[in-house]
Design a protein around this motif. Structure first.
Motif, short mmCIF file in Angstrom:
data_model
loop_
_atom_site.label_atom_id
_atom_site.label_comp_id
_atom_site.label_asym_id
_atom_site.label_seq_id
_atom_site.Cartn_x
_atom_site.Cartn_y
_atom_site.Cartn_z
N LEU A 23 0.77 -1.25 -0.13
CA LEU A 23 0.02 0.37 -0.03
C LEU A 23 1.08 1.25 0.05
CD1 LEU A 23 -2.98 0.94 0.03
CD2 LEU A 23 -2.79 0.83 2.57
N SER A 24 1.91 1.11 0.76
CA SER A 24 2.91 2.34 0.90
C SER A 24 3.51 2.74 -0.72
CB SER A 24 3.88 2.28 2.02
OG SER A 24 3.52 1.95 3.16
N LYS A 25 3.87 1.52 -1.17
CA LYS A 25 4.48 1.76 -2.60
C LYS A 25 3.59 2.22 -3.67
CE LYS A 25 6.99 -1.42 -4.27
NZ LYS A 25 7.41 -3.18 -4.92
N ASN B 151 12.66 4.16 -4.89
CA ASN B 151 12.30 4.94 -3.69
C ASN B 151 11.35 4.21 -2.85
OD1 ASN B 151 13.77 7.18 -4.39
ND2 ASN B 151 12.12 7.96 -5.85
N HIS B 152 11.83 2.91 -2.63
CA HIS B 152 11.12 2.20 -1.39
C HIS B 152 12.15 1.20 -1.01
CE1 HIS B 152 10.98 -1.14 -4.04
NE2 HIS B 152 10.78 -0.30 -5.08
N CYS B 153 11.95 0.63 0.30
CA CYS B 153 12.92 -0.37 0.68
C CYS B 153 12.03 -1.39 1.49
CB CYS B 153 13.90 0.25 1.60
SG CYS B 153 15.13 -1.04 2.23
N TRP B 154 12.17 -2.48 1.35
CA TRP B 154 11.54 -3.57 2.15
C TRP B 154 11.85 -3.79 3.45
CZ3 TRP B 154 7.59 -6.26 3.35
CH2 TRP B 154 7.61 -7.73 4.08
N LYS B 155 13.11 -3.60 3.76
CA LYS B 155 13.83 -3.55 5.13
C LYS B 155 13.19 -2.71 6.14
CE LYS B 155 18.05 -5.97 4.37
NZ LYS B 155 19.55 -6.18 4.67
N VAL C 182 18.55 0.99 14.62
CA VAL C 182 18.95 1.68 13.41
C VAL C 182 18.31 0.92 12.25
CG1 VAL C 182 20.97 2.42 14.41
CG2 VAL C 182 21.22 0.19 13.10
N PRO C 183 18.11 1.62 11.14
CA PRO C 183 17.21 1.08 9.99
C PRO C 183 17.80 -0.41 9.40
CG PRO C 183 17.67 3.58 9.67
CD PRO C 183 18.68 2.99 10.86
N CYS C 184 19.10 -0.42 9.37
CA CYS C 184 19.69 -1.72 8.60
C CYS C 184 20.96 -1.60 8.47
CB CYS C 184 19.11 -1.44 7.02
SG CYS C 184 20.18 -0.37 6.23
N CYS C 185 21.50 -2.77 8.11
CA CYS C 185 22.96 -3.18 8.33
C CYS C 185 23.82 -2.26 7.67
CB CYS C 185 23.37 -4.49 7.89
SG CYS C 185 22.92 -4.87 6.05
N PHE C 186 23.38 -1.24 7.02
CA PHE C 186 24.35 -0.33 5.96
C PHE C 186 24.75 0.86 7.01
CE2 PHE C 186 23.83 -2.59 2.39
CZ PHE C 186 24.75 -1.90 1.30
N ASP C 187 23.79 1.05 8.06
CA ASP C 187 24.10 1.97 9.31
C ASP C 187 25.19 1.50 10.12
OD1 ASP C 187 24.05 4.46 10.48
OD2 ASP C 187 22.02 4.44 11.22
N ARG D 265 22.86 5.46 -0.54
CA ARG D 265 23.62 5.61 -1.79
C ARG D 265 24.53 4.58 -2.26
NH1 ARG D 265 24.80 11.97 -1.02
NH2 ARG D 265 22.63 12.85 -0.83
N ASN D 266 25.15 3.78 -1.18
CA ASN D 266 25.95 2.77 -1.27
C ASN D 266 25.29 1.23 -1.12
OD1 ASN D 266 28.31 1.21 -2.26
ND2 ASN D 266 29.42 1.83 -0.34
N CYS D 267 23.97 1.47 -1.20
CA CYS D 267 23.16 0.23 -1.00
C CYS D 267 23.03 -0.39 -1.89
CB CYS D 267 22.01 0.59 -0.11
SG CYS D 267 20.84 -0.92 0.25
N THR D 268 23.28 -1.89 -2.07
CA THR D 268 23.10 -2.73 -3.08
C THR D 268 21.95 -3.97 -2.78
OG1 THR D 268 25.01 -3.89 -2.72
CG2 THR D 268 24.94 -2.33 -4.55
N GLU D 269 21.10 -3.60 -1.84
CA GLU D 269 20.04 -4.44 -1.48
C GLU D 269 19.61 -5.44 -2.53
OE1 GLU D 269 17.24 -6.47 0.96
OE2 GLU D 269 19.15 -5.42 1.31
#
Length: 340
Positions: A32-34, A265-269, A283-288, A330-334
């Motif tokens: 729904l958000s997407k 412009n969305h992220c399941w995580k 924190v939001p995810c493992c990139f932080d 910006r360096n996220c390759t989810e």
């Protein structure tokens, strides 16, 4: 029965009506958000990453723990904080990985924490450099109820292994692997599923086939080949593989590199999981990795209050508006994992 099927059935066995309903709520609110471009969220996380410690015995070149480059303090997760959080989320939490930064087995009560979560029917996993899997720890690992054990390999000879796993001893990794395989057989346990994770970089890319053969010889269940995150990739790096399939970065043929994946412009995580640092920061995810985007503090808040709070919803809204505006993303390759 294959280890993959056994593991999948084990994961599904953790299903309960509350976990299934929670998953339905999360998936529905994400879709729904997407579609609407507005951050809507229902439910609690399906998955969590808990950081037992930021301490590590190795000095890997693209890891903040290895480089000792954190601005946040080093420490060990308190047992009380862990149990309080697990008690709050356990009924709807499906998957828990004991890893963010650092080496989990350096935490003196690590396997007790694993057992606490396992007793609540949560699927548990960890990632380790395997230098501490002596006979005692290997047996306790099997007895803890851990479902998945990911062992970092990254080389099949000491010369190659140590180029990325700086300060590491390949023989310790192999010995630890043998110990867990042995105790899993001795105790007639189907868990943990043992996986070699091979981070493909230029120094080790020629050993991909050797890694598969080594895993088979040792009785390891699977090998996962993973693409490496490079922090300063724009002007190239000696770690970027020459095999394009295993690289997150595209050679622009002018001395520069760019991310292969287009940022969406969305992220399941942001809807189904998050990371809890050793001192209770969410924190939001493992990139932080340096906990710059702090969305709450479990020492001061309940998990539910911060998960559905204004700060978290604001972060989700920012991603839907423009993910490229968030520096961490910006360096996220989810999604750019390569399974062997």
């Amino acid at each position: 029965m294959s280890s993959t099927l056994t593991d999948g059935l084990n994961f599904l066995y953790k299903a309960t009506p509350r976990r299934v309903w929670n998953a339905t709520q999360i998936v529905g609110s994400y879709i729904l958000s997407k579609l609407t471009g507005k951050a809507r969220h229902r439910g609690m996380p399906l998955a969590l990453s808990f950081e037992p410690t930021t301490s590590c015995n190795l000095r890997c070149p693209e890891c903040p723990s290895g480089l000792r480059s954190f601005t946040r303090p080093t420490g060990m997760m308190q047992e009380d904080l862990f149990k309080k959080t697990i008690d709050e989320v356990a009924s709807r939490l499906w998957y828990l990985i004991f890893y963010f930064q650092g080496e989990p087995y350096l935490h003196p009560k690590f396997l007790e924490l694993v057992n606490y979560a396992s007793q609540k029917g949560i699927y548990t996993a960890t990632s380790t450099n395997a230098h501490f899997l002596n006979e005692q720890n290997a047996r306790r690992t099997v007895e803890s109820g851990l479902d998945r054990l990911i062992i970092s390999l990254d080389g099949t000879t000491q010369e190659v292994y140590q180029q990325y796993r700086v300060g590491g001893k390949l023989e310790k990794v192999l010995e630890g692997t043998r110990n867990v395989v042995k105790w899993r057989k001795e105790l007639r346990s189907s868990t943990p599923r043992i996986i070699f994770q091979f981070l493909v970089v230029r120094p080790n890319e020629h050993q991909i086939d050797d890694a598969k053969q080594l895993a088979e010889a040792l009785g390891v269940d699977d090998v996962w080949f993973k693409t490496a995150q490079i922090y300063d990739y724009q002007n190239g790096s000696p770690l970027i593989p020459t095999i394009d399939y295993y690289s997150r970065y595209e050679n622009n043929q002018n001395g520069t590199f760019s991310l292969k994946n287009k940022l969406v412009n969305h992220c399941w995580k942001m809807w189904h999981s998050c990371v809890v640092t050793w001192d209770g920061l969410v924190v939001p995810c493992c990139f932080d990795k340096d906990a710059e985007y702090r969305l709450g503090d479990l020492k001061e808040q309940t998990f539910a209050s911060l998960w559905q709070g204004k700060k978290y919803q604001g972060f989700r809204k920012a991603l839907l508006k423009g993910r490229d505006q968030v520096e961490m993303c910006r360096n996220c390759t989810e999604g750019t994992k390569v399974w062997g």
